[in-house]
Design a protein around this motif. Structure first.
Motif, PDB file in Angstrom:
ATOM      1  N   LYS A 167      -2.353   7.258  -2.819  1.00 34.45           N
ATOM      2  CA  LYS A 167      -1.836   6.463  -1.699  1.00 34.45           C
ATOM      3  C   LYS A 167      -2.801   6.480  -0.511  1.00 34.45           C
ATOM      4  O   LYS A 167      -2.553   5.846   0.496  1.00 34.45           O
TER       5      LYS A 167
ATOM      6  N   CYS B 105      -6.362   6.034  -0.674  1.00 33.26           N
ATOM      7  CA  CYS B 105      -7.669   5.528  -1.102  1.00 33.26           C
ATOM      8  C   CYS B 105      -8.311   6.360  -2.200  1.00 33.26           C
ATOM      9  O   CYS B 105      -9.453   6.108  -2.588  1.00 33.26           O
TER      10      CYS B 105
ATOM     11  N   THR C  65       0.926   2.290  -3.682  1.00 34.13           N
ATOM     12  CA  THR C  65      -0.387   2.874  -3.982  1.00 34.13           C
ATOM     13  C   THR C  65      -1.423   2.063  -3.212  1.00 34.13           C
ATOM     14  O   THR C  65      -1.228   0.856  -2.987  1.00 34.13           O
ATOM     15  N   SER C  66      -2.498   2.718  -2.802  1.00 32.04           N
ATOM     16  CA  SER C  66      -3.496   2.007  -1.995  1.00 32.04           C
ATOM     17  C   SER C  66      -4.638   1.506  -2.869  1.00 32.04           C
ATOM     18  O   SER C  66      -4.835   1.988  -3.989  1.00 32.04           O
ATOM     19  N   GLN C  67      -5.394   0.574  -2.346  1.00 34.40           N
ATOM     20  CA  GLN C  67      -6.614   0.124  -3.030  1.00 34.40           C
ATOM     21  C   GLN C  67      -7.750   1.116  -2.783  1.00 34.40           C
ATOM     22  O   GLN C  67      -7.626   2.009  -1.952  1.00 34.40           O
ATOM     23  N   LYS C  68      -8.845   0.972  -3.564  1.00 40.15           N
ATOM     24  CA  LYS C  68      -9.913   1.991  -3.532  1.00 40.15           C
ATOM     25  C   LYS C  68     -11.222   1.429  -2.982  1.00 40.15           C
ATOM     26  O   LYS C  68     -11.700   0.389  -3.468  1.00 40.15           O
TER      27      LYS C  68
ATOM     28  N   TYR D  80      -2.096  -1.259   5.428  1.00 39.63           N
ATOM     29  CA  TYR D  80      -3.064  -0.156   5.462  1.00 39.63           C
ATOM     30  C   TYR D  80      -4.282  -0.591   6.260  1.00 39.63           C
ATOM     31  O   TYR D  80      -4.293  -1.663   6.861  1.00 39.63           O
TER      32      TYR D  80
ATOM     33  N   SER E 239      -5.502  -4.132   5.859  1.00 36.80           N
ATOM     34  CA  SER E 239      -4.590  -5.276   6.032  1.00 36.80           C
ATOM     35  C   SER E 239      -4.992  -6.056   7.281  1.00 36.80           C
ATOM     36  O   SER E 239      -5.504  -5.468   8.237  1.00 36.80           O
TER      37      SER E 239
ATOM     38  N   GLU F  78      -1.940   0.343  12.180  1.00 34.66           N
ATOM     39  CA  GLU F  78      -0.758   0.014  11.365  1.00 34.66           C
ATOM     40  C   GLU F  78       0.460  -0.274  12.242  1.00 34.66           C
ATOM     41  O   GLU F  78       1.292  -1.125  11.911  1.00 34.66           O
TER      42      GLU F  78
ATOM     43  N   SER G 207       0.807  -1.222   0.000  1.00 37.19           N
ATOM     44  CA  SER G 207       0.000   0.000   0.000  1.00 37.19           C
ATOM     45  C   SER G 207       0.839   1.269   0.000  1.00 37.19           C
ATOM     46  O   SER G 207       0.336   2.333  -0.326  1.00 37.19           O
TER      47      SER G 207
ATOM     48  N   PRO H 154      -1.604   9.310   4.128  1.00 33.90           N
ATOM     49  CA  PRO H 154      -2.512   8.164   4.260  1.00 33.90           C
ATOM     50  C   PRO H 154      -2.556   7.563   5.660  1.00 33.90           C
ATOM     51  O   PRO H 154      -3.509   6.860   6.001  1.00 33.90           O
ATOM     52  N   HIS H 155      -1.516   7.813   6.465  1.00 35.54           N
ATOM     53  CA  HIS H 155      -1.307   6.995   7.668  1.00 35.54           C
ATOM     54  C   HIS H 155      -1.169   7.766   8.977  1.00 35.54           C
ATOM     55  O   HIS H 155      -1.146   7.159  10.039  1.00 35.54           O
TER      56      HIS H 155
END
Ligand code: 7TS
Length: 414
Positions: A233, A235, A38-41, A391, A394, A312, A35, A213-214
């Protein structure tokens, strides 16, 4: 005394928002541990994009007709959301562009070409992604400024004790650093660097591609002058990101890209620039992507950045512990409480690509490479590392599968 209960993140529940996980890879459930790249959507973002295209799509800031006004309102609404996300004093200080890379190039070119020269020092760190290293190195060379880097200690932490020595008696004009390292996950002491930069009369540029993102971001508390990040990154869609900059600096700066929308008046003799942020948004913008970016901000804010970060860190701690049992493993980076969900490692005698391929056979996706951090790799004395990054979707069992796969790679190759 009222006790406010901290929100806890339910990854199993959130995962259902992400259609990509409804498939198997190589006959195994997809464990997407990449992630950081790049992150998933989630559906919420995909639906925002679709709804915008189906009901409100037109170009922005150009039409007087209803549909264009509606599109403009959504685009500007997204800017407000992004501004609140980083606690910007004003949404006018947020420039939409293609991503962190373009934001950092904008500052290096538009600010650097007019403000740097011989005798000035540009200070980056050995921990930078190439996006916050190469533009500064290049603009320093173009302007005759000195280019220097804050070194790392053996644990991959910035050696702030060397700052005064590196700067010497020269005029440091810009300090550039990431808030979270993409290669090691380190959360860097940007507040302290900003304070030092300002004491020296320099500006502070923050690469927040890996932080946004985090990790909760507050540009006012960080005390920086610029901060760049990418939606993909966090979403959101690809090809859109934001650069926040202090209004008075943005106003004094020349534009970066030139063309439609960014002008006040054009004639044969000369062109004058529009107001901030229009001055930096030449041409048709990633309109729907910006609206999707706003939806991603809503999604993350709904979960809570504190909850995401805490979760995380739990996964990182679990991964560090599980991987430490693998014979011949070398783990890089700080302890879990000072890192985002990123774990970098090497397995003695096994090429990172081989480790990543064994994991892929088990449906586990990690990155193997230099992570666009060649100066850091040189410092670590390696060409590449393996990197697993987590992310909000996970799962602890995916961390177990990672560790099992690394054991398997060792049995096969070492
Ligand atoms: N800065 C950092 C810290 C990053 O991690 C990345 C991308 C960028 C800047 C550039 O972002 P972009 O959206 O403009 O491409 N990071 C990575 C990575 O870790 N592996 O590949 C790209």
């Amino acid at each position: 005394m009222a006790v406010t209960e901290r929100k806890k993140l339910d990854a199993q529940k959130l995962r259902a928002d992400f259609p990509i996980f409804e498939q198997e890879i190589n006959g195994k459930p997809l464990a997407y541990l990449d992630s950081a790249v790049t992150s998933q959507k989630p559906r919420q973002v995909l639906e925002a994009l679709r709804t915008f295209y189906e009901t409100s799509y037109a170009n922005v800031h150009r039409g007087v007709y209803t549909l264009s006004e509606r599109a403009t309102a959504e685009y500007e609404g997204a800017r407000e959301k992004v501004a609140r996300f980083v606690n910007a004093p004003s949404a006018r200080e947020v420039v939409f562009l293609r991503g962190a890379t373009e934001g950092l190039n904008l500052v290096a070119y538009a600010w650097g070409l007019d403000n740097l020269g011989p005798g000035d020092v540009v200070l980056v760190t050995e921990l930078e992604h190439h996006s916050n290293f190469v533009p500064w190195q290049y603009i320093a060379q173009r302007t005759g400024a000195e280019f220097r880097a804050i070194p790392l200690d053996d644990h991959g932490e910035l050696r702030l004790d060397t700052l005064d020595e590196i700067a010497g008696s020269e005029q440091v004009k810009v300090v550039a650093n990431n808030l979270v390292s993409n290669a090691l996950g380190t959360i860097n002491p940007v507040e302290r660097l900003s304070a030092w930069a300002h004491e020296r009369g320099a500006i502070m540029v923050v690469d927040a591609a890996q932080a946004a993102p985090h990790h909760p971001i507050d540009v006012q508390a960080l005390g920086c002058d610029f901060l760049a990040f990418s939606a993909h990154k966090m979403c959101g869609p690809t090809s859109v990101g934001a650069l926040w900059g202090r209004q008075e600096i943005l106003e004094r700066m020349a534009p970066f890209n030139l063309g439609g929308h960014m002008i006040r008046a054009v004639n044969l003799e000369r062109t004058t620039w529009g107001q901030v942020p229009a001055k930096f948004e030449a041409g048709t913008q990633p309109i729907a992507e910006a609206v999707g970016f706003g939806a991603a901000v809503d999604y993350l804010t709904g979960i809570g950045l504190d909850a995401i970060e805490e979760y995380e860190q739990e996964l990182a701690a679990q991964a560090l512990e599980a991987l430490a049992d693998v014979p011949g493993i070398k783990l890089y980076g700080p302890p879990p409480e000072r890192r985002a969900g990123i774990v970098s490692f090497n397995l003695e005698g096994v090429h990172p690509h081989d480790v990543a391929q064994v994991l892929d056979m088990r449906g586990v996706a990690i990155r193997a490479g230099h992570h666009c951090c060649q100066p850091l790799m040189a410092k670590l004395g390696v060409a590449a590392t393996n990197r697993a990054s987590f992310y909000l979707y996970s799962l602890p069992e995916e961390v177990d599968r990672l560790a099992e796969g690394v054991h398997e790679a060792r049995r096969l190759f070492a």
